[in-house]
Motif scaffolding. Sequence first.
Motif, short mmCIF file in Angstrom:
data_model
loop_
_atom_site.label_atom_id
_atom_site.label_comp_id
_atom_site.label_asym_id
_atom_site.label_seq_id
_atom_site.Cartn_x
_atom_site.Cartn_y
_atom_site.Cartn_z
N LEU A 1 76.45 25.02 50.99
CA LEU A 1 77.32 25.54 51.82
C LEU A 1 78.46 24.84 52.16
O LEU A 1 79.49 25.37 52.24
N ILE B 1 67.52 30.88 60.34
CA ILE B 1 66.46 31.26 59.36
C ILE B 1 65.69 30.15 59.09
O ILE B 1 64.40 30.38 58.65
N SER C 1 73.62 39.16 47.93
CA SER C 1 74.01 38.86 46.74
C SER C 1 74.95 40.10 45.84
O SER C 1 75.06 39.92 44.84
N LEU D 1 72.08 37.08 58.00
CA LEU D 1 71.21 35.89 57.42
C LEU D 1 69.85 35.77 58.14
O LEU D 1 70.21 34.98 59.21
N GLN D 2 69.02 36.18 57.65
CA GLN D 2 67.66 36.06 58.43
C GLN D 2 66.83 36.51 57.56
O GLN D 2 66.92 37.45 56.47
N PRO E 1 73.31 35.05 62.33
CA PRO E 1 74.65 35.18 61.93
C PRO E 1 74.80 36.28 61.14
O PRO E 1 73.97 36.70 60.33
N PHE F 1 77.53 38.22 58.57
CA PHE F 1 78.68 38.17 57.64
C PHE F 1 79.39 39.24 57.12
O PHE F 1 78.48 40.32 56.65
N PHE G 1 81.02 36.55 61.13
CA PHE G 1 82.09 35.69 60.51
C PHE G 1 82.58 36.73 59.40
O PHE G 1 81.78 37.60 58.90
N LEU H 1 83.29 37.01 55.51
CA LEU H 1 83.26 36.18 54.22
C LEU H 1 83.30 37.12 53.10
O LEU H 1 82.80 38.33 53.15
N ASN I 1 81.65 34.14 48.27
CA ASN I 1 81.06 33.08 49.12
C ASN I 1 79.74 33.56 49.67
O ASN I 1 78.89 32.83 49.99
N LYS J 1 77.65 35.20 48.28
CA LYS J 1 76.53 34.94 47.16
C LYS J 1 76.19 33.40 47.27
O LYS J 1 75.08 33.42 47.02
N LEU K 1 76.24 31.89 50.05
CA LEU K 1 75.31 31.47 51.17
C LEU K 1 74.04 31.99 50.92
O LEU K 1 73.18 31.63 51.41
N HIS K 2 73.88 33.16 50.20
CA HIS K 2 72.45 33.63 49.94
C HIS K 2 71.88 32.70 48.93
O HIS K 2 70.65 32.38 49.38
#
Lengths: 244, 244
Positions: free
Chosen positions: A171, A184, B78, B97-98, B113, B115, B139, B141, B145, B147, B149-150
């Motif tokens: 990150l 998560i 992704s 993101l979960q 969160p 994105f 946020f 993104l 970026n 990708k 994060l994933h």
Amino acid sequence: MKKIAIIGKGNVGIHLERALKGVNIEPTLIDSRSLDGLSGDFDLILICVSDTAISQIAHRIAEKIGQVSSVVAHTSGSVSIEAIKNHFKKCGVVYPLQTFSKTMEIKDYSEIPFFIEGNTEQTEKILKLIASLISDNVFVLDSKNRKKLHLASVFACNFVNALYCIGEDLLKECNIPFEILRPIIMTTAEKVISSTPKNCQTGPAKRRDEEILTQHLKMLADKKELREIYRLLSEYIIAKTKNE
Amino acid sequence: MKKIAIIGKGNVGIHLERALKGVNIEPTLIDSRSLDGLSGDFDLILICVSDTAISQIAHRIAEKIGQVSSVVAHTSGSVSIEAIKNHFKKCGVVYPLQTFSKTMEIKDYSEIPFFIEGNTEQTEKILKLIASLISDNVFVLDSKNRKKLHLASVFACNFVNALYCIGEDLLKECNIPFEILRPIIMTTAEKVISSTPKNCQTGPAKRRDEEILTQHLKMLADKKELREIYRLLSEYIIAKTKNE
């Protein structure tokens, strides 16, 4: 009331002190270098030092207090009872399966599983009794299986935290703070509290998404070790979830 | 009120439906195979299908509803915005993101969160607004970026769960149920909620306990892959925690 000495003021020693205080036992915390205050008067002496120091500290305890009626137990997952057996008539192991940090408060010690081993049935009984004052989950387990349990916990705890670190590292490259991952992370842990890990598996490897797997390996091209960890864990997931 | 369609009844679709219902929006859940019920009347069309199907479903949506004023967004970490960009005037990404499982209840969607990415500033604004109805953490993104994060979340979530599986595998050998690991799993996750992963690291690699590391590698002698995972993650921890 039982007279208990805790040798070592590290993470385990500090937390066992708190746990015992929580059930109205006031243990004596003893410095492992000086052993000041240690005598044969204690019913139980808990060795809470690093694995590599256990054998030597057992030797020094025996020198200091002689062959007494105290039960002496170490608290390590990976050290055999053999490491202290020759020094004491009554000895054993009290292994709390938890990750302790001095600054991290443990709300409920009664949930922590304790694994007990004694050199005799009588010693085992005593250790079980004392551990049961703290915990609702006390089990007898021999040294060989305790080592396997410790190995399993290295994967499920120490290595899990290492993966959190890797997440943070990745990150940083896109200036996203680690905090973003916290929901998560909590859900991932909470899921396996009510289900099996296999049922909880998600992600590209589980879905056999070759495109994403290839993309991720490419993104890790300049990070050889992470790339290898990615590859091995993905292969593990694919093997684990096949025939579904 | 916004008219929202969710295409795909998988984990993400089901949970976004619940999240929207929680803020009094009644989305229309649409089957991704038939696309029955889909029209240009929706303000927002959320594509919640597997990564590999996104491009194709975007094509089919465009064929079905034509160039309309709807904003069309996919929900993948992704997949680039490029995968749907050619089909719609207003399009983007809404990535929560979960880790979602149909059977796992999410208590508080506002913590997740989100994105956002849009093909124009105006689209981005619309998507941000809708995501902000659900979440307090929205946020912007870009695809590159996102990708990364994933990828970070694959380590901190999917691979973490794989380590839970490995823990379970190892415990089976000594007939200890997986439940035993649950307190240590929860504490490991809770620790990084209030600290950094690096500060939370414990275990034999952190302590440079060569004896235990060697013992563990020996115990994994007949499990080549796990042995390699053990070695790599221990080396990572040693490198990460050096100079301490």
